[in-house]
Design an enzyme around this catalytic site. Structure first.
Site, PDB file in Angstrom:
ATOM      1  N   ARG A 252       0.844  -1.217   0.000  1.00  0.00           N
ATOM      2  CA  ARG A 252       0.000   0.000   0.000  1.00  0.00           C
ATOM      3  C   ARG A 252       0.875   1.263   0.000  1.00  0.00           C
ATOM      4  O   ARG A 252       0.531   2.269  -0.614  1.00  0.00           O
ATOM      5  CB  ARG A 252      -0.971   0.003   1.192  1.00  0.00           C
ATOM      6  CG  ARG A 252      -1.757   1.310   1.299  1.00  0.00           C
ATOM      7  CD  ARG A 252      -3.050   1.208   2.093  1.00  0.00           C
ATOM      8  NE  ARG A 252      -2.925   0.492   3.331  1.00  0.00           N
ATOM      9  CZ  ARG A 252      -2.322   0.952   4.439  1.00  0.00           C
ATOM     10  NH1 ARG A 252      -1.772   2.152   4.444  1.00  0.00           N
ATOM     11  NH2 ARG A 252      -2.257   0.220   5.529  1.00  0.00           N
TER      12      ARG A 252
ATOM     13  N   TYR B  21     -16.792  14.312 -16.937  1.00  0.00           N
ATOM     14  CA  TYR B  21     -17.271  12.939 -16.778  1.00  0.00           C
ATOM     15  C   TYR B  21     -18.327  12.922 -15.652  1.00  0.00           C
ATOM     16  O   TYR B  21     -18.110  13.537 -14.595  1.00  0.00           O
ATOM     17  CB  TYR B  21     -16.074  12.032 -16.456  1.00  0.00           C
ATOM     18  CG  TYR B  21     -16.496  10.666 -15.989  1.00  0.00           C
ATOM     19  CD1 TYR B  21     -17.259   9.840 -16.817  1.00  0.00           C
ATOM     20  CD2 TYR B  21     -16.161  10.202 -14.727  1.00  0.00           C
ATOM     21  CE1 TYR B  21     -17.665   8.599 -16.382  1.00  0.00           C
ATOM     22  CE2 TYR B  21     -16.564   8.958 -14.295  1.00  0.00           C
ATOM     23  CZ  TYR B  21     -17.327   8.164 -15.130  1.00  0.00           C
ATOM     24  OH  TYR B  21     -17.732   6.937 -14.692  1.00  0.00           O
TER      25      TYR B  21
ATOM     26  N   ASP C 246      -7.927  17.437 -15.826  1.00  0.00           N
ATOM     27  CA  ASP C 246      -8.155  16.047 -16.217  1.00  0.00           C
ATOM     28  C   ASP C 246      -7.803  15.956 -17.699  1.00  0.00           C
ATOM     29  O   ASP C 246      -8.493  16.501 -18.554  1.00  0.00           O
ATOM     30  CB  ASP C 246      -9.619  15.649 -15.968  1.00  0.00           C
ATOM     31  CG  ASP C 246      -9.886  14.182 -16.318  1.00  0.00           C
ATOM     32  OD1 ASP C 246      -9.141  13.620 -17.147  1.00  0.00           O
ATOM     33  OD2 ASP C 246     -10.836  13.601 -15.766  1.00  0.00           O
TER      34      ASP C 246
ATOM     35  N   LYS D  26      -8.143   4.518 -19.641  1.00  0.00           N
ATOM     36  CA  LYS D  26      -8.418   4.911 -21.020  1.00  0.00           C
ATOM     37  C   LYS D  26      -7.156   4.822 -21.888  1.00  0.00           C
ATOM     38  O   LYS D  26      -6.552   3.781 -21.953  1.00  0.00           O
ATOM     39  CB  LYS D  26      -9.038   6.306 -21.010  1.00  0.00           C
ATOM     40  CG  LYS D  26     -10.225   6.456 -20.030  1.00  0.00           C
ATOM     41  CD  LYS D  26     -11.369   5.563 -20.398  1.00  0.00           C
ATOM     42  CE  LYS D  26     -12.597   5.638 -19.523  1.00  0.00           C
ATOM     43  NZ  LYS D  26     -12.527   6.046 -18.158  1.00  0.00           N
TER      44      LYS D  26
HETATM   45  N1  PLP Z   1     -12.081  11.314 -16.246  1.00  0.00           N
HETATM   46  C1  PLP Z   1     -12.620  11.103 -17.457  1.00  0.00           C
HETATM   47  C2  PLP Z   1     -12.441  12.145 -18.531  1.00  0.00           C
HETATM   48  C3  PLP Z   1     -13.351   9.929 -17.711  1.00  0.00           C
HETATM   49  O1  PLP Z   1     -13.881   9.740 -18.933  1.00  0.00           O
HETATM   50  C4  PLP Z   1     -13.502   8.978 -16.674  1.00  0.00           C
HETATM   51  C5  PLP Z   1     -14.276   7.740 -16.888  1.00  0.00           C
HETATM   52  O2  PLP Z   1     -14.894   7.528 -17.902  1.00  0.00           O
HETATM   53  C6  PLP Z   1     -12.926   9.253 -15.418  1.00  0.00           C
HETATM   54  C7  PLP Z   1     -12.217  10.422 -15.246  1.00  0.00           C
HETATM   55  C8  PLP Z   1     -13.051   8.269 -14.298  1.00  0.00           C
HETATM   56  O3  PLP Z   1     -12.136   7.228 -14.489  1.00  0.00           O
HETATM   57  P1  PLP Z   1     -12.324   5.722 -13.979  1.00  0.00           P
HETATM   58  O4  PLP Z   1     -13.497   5.147 -14.717  1.00  0.00           O
HETATM   59  O5  PLP Z   1     -11.016   5.078 -14.314  1.00  0.00           O
HETATM   60  O6  PLP Z   1     -12.575   5.780 -12.516  1.00  0.00           O
END
Ligand code: PLP
Length: 383
Positions: free
Chosen positions: A49, A101, A173, A198
């Site tokens: 961890r 998101y 992000d 992704k």
């Molecule tokens: N940020 C973006 C732009 C996303 O498209 C997503 C999920 O689709 C996330 C964050 C969240 O990521 P995770 O699904 O790996 O928790």
């Protein structure tokens, strides 16, 4: 590794190889704990961890590719974003991109709000809206660019001028662009977050996240949160991500080239009323995308000139593209945001923000572009 190496060399080489055996791919350190020689003497690891050699390699590579001082990896993109939210205190205010998101909207409105942290959702692609939302207690601006699912582009350099002047943390992000196409820290951001699920891992194999910091103080704080909360990825998932990362540069090229061809095709099609793709000259902030990104990535969204049942007919008639929640993988995937990724956003808010029932998100894969175009063309004929 020298800094002057180009990105496509670094993504292949940074993982290194095993110094003990010469194995070209380093082993997976799938272990919960590590043996100490005696009290206070370890080989640098005690408990996974806190740290693990496979995770450490992934964090080293991500830090280097983004140009930060350190990376911390997490068990999902959402846990990475949650770790960033834990930098805030009760009474703080955060300004967040309106088009993010859906899970981020949920985190801010239903969870961190209960800890007395207030969020304002604004269109960050319009700088004036950020300036107008600023308060005395604003401690962070959280931007998703390109955004999901409307592909809005926020000018990171311009936002960073505001955040620097007001001593506010700027977190970006950058999941959709990936470090192959954009480095927000170099444009003035303080933190970058990724859903590693992704493009970074790229093969629909793992769920993961990462936070990369520009300065040591923020990096230490995030590291402390990571260790204390414990939402860390498994060593195996780190290893799979490292293997996927080796082809990031070449994948992002192919994703972007395929996507531009498809976006242009859709823009000229009579059954499509709107296409959101930053690579199109018709995109509201195309000039900004051109300036801050090396290419435009593989994600777009478009509106079918019709009803929800027309969308269903289109999606049911695809032969190659599949209907799936995710994005950023080698396979072409379609999503219906209103009923899938953004279903928790209240219907009125969805309507107001353009997340209509006829909006379809398309994550273009790396298949042959002619095959993809033919697939879309014939599915549209079925409407
Ligand atoms: N940020 C973006 C732009 C996303 O498209 C997503 C999920 O689709 C996330 C964050 C969240 O990521 P995770 O699904 O790996 O928790």
């Amino acid at each position: 590794m020298k800094n002057e190496l180009s990105f496509d060399t670094k993504v292949v080489q940074l993982m290194g190889h095993c110094p003990t055996t010469g194995s070209i791919i380093p082993p997976i350190y799938q272990s919960a704990t590590f043996v100490l020689e005696e009290i206070g003497i370890s080989k640098g690891y005690d408990y996974t961890r806190s740290s693990n050699p496979s995770r450490e390699t992934l964090e080293f590579v991500l830090k280097d590719l983004e140009g930060g001082v350190a990376a911390a990896s997490f068990s999902s993109g959402m846990s990475a974003i949650d770790a960033v939210m834990k930098l805030l205190n009760t009474g703080d205010h955060i300004i967040c991109s309106k088009d993010v998101y859906g899970g981020v909207t949920r985190l801010m409105t239903d969870i961190i709000s209960r800890q007395g942290i207030d969020a304002s959702f604004v269109d960050t692609s319009n700088i004036v809206e950020i300036e107008e939302a600023l308060r005395q207690n604003t401690k962070m601006v959280y931007v998703e660019t390109p955004s999901n699912p409307l592909l809005k582009i926020t000018d990171i350099e311009k936002v960073s001028q505001i955040t620097k002047k007001n001593h506010i943390i700027l977190c970006v992000d950058s999941t959709i662009g990936s470090p192959a196409l954009i480095n927000p820290l170099k444009l003035g951001a303080d933190l970058v977050v990724h859903s590693v699920t992704k493009y970074i891992s790229g093969h629909s194999l793992i769920i993961g996240g990462a936070v990369i910091s520009k300065d040591q103080e923020l990096a230490d704080h995030i590291r402390f949160i990571q260790k204390s909360i414990g939402a860390v990825p498994s060593p195996f998932d780190c290893w799979l991500t490292l293997i996927g990362l080796k082809t990031l540069a070449i994948r992002m090229n192919k994703h972007s080239n395929n996507a531009l061809l498809i976006a242009k095709f859709l823009e000229g099609h009579h059954k499509i009323s709107k296409v959101n793709y930053p690579g199109l000259e018709s995109h509201f902030n195309h000039e900004v995308a051109l300036r801050q990104m090396k290419n435009f990535s593989g994600l777009m969204s478009f509106e079918i000139d019709g009803t929800l049942s027309d969308c269903k007919r289109f999606l049911n008639n695809l032969r190659i593209g599949v209907l799936a929640e995710s994005l950023g993988s080698v396979e072409t995937m379609f999503t219906h945001p209103a009923t899938m990724t953004h279903k928790d956003v209240p219907p009125k808010q969805r309507q107001r923000e353009g997340l209509t029932d006829s909006l379809i998100r398309l994550s273009v894969g790396i298949e042959n572009s002619d095959d993809l175009l033919e697939d879309i063309r014939s599915a549209l004929q079925a409407i």
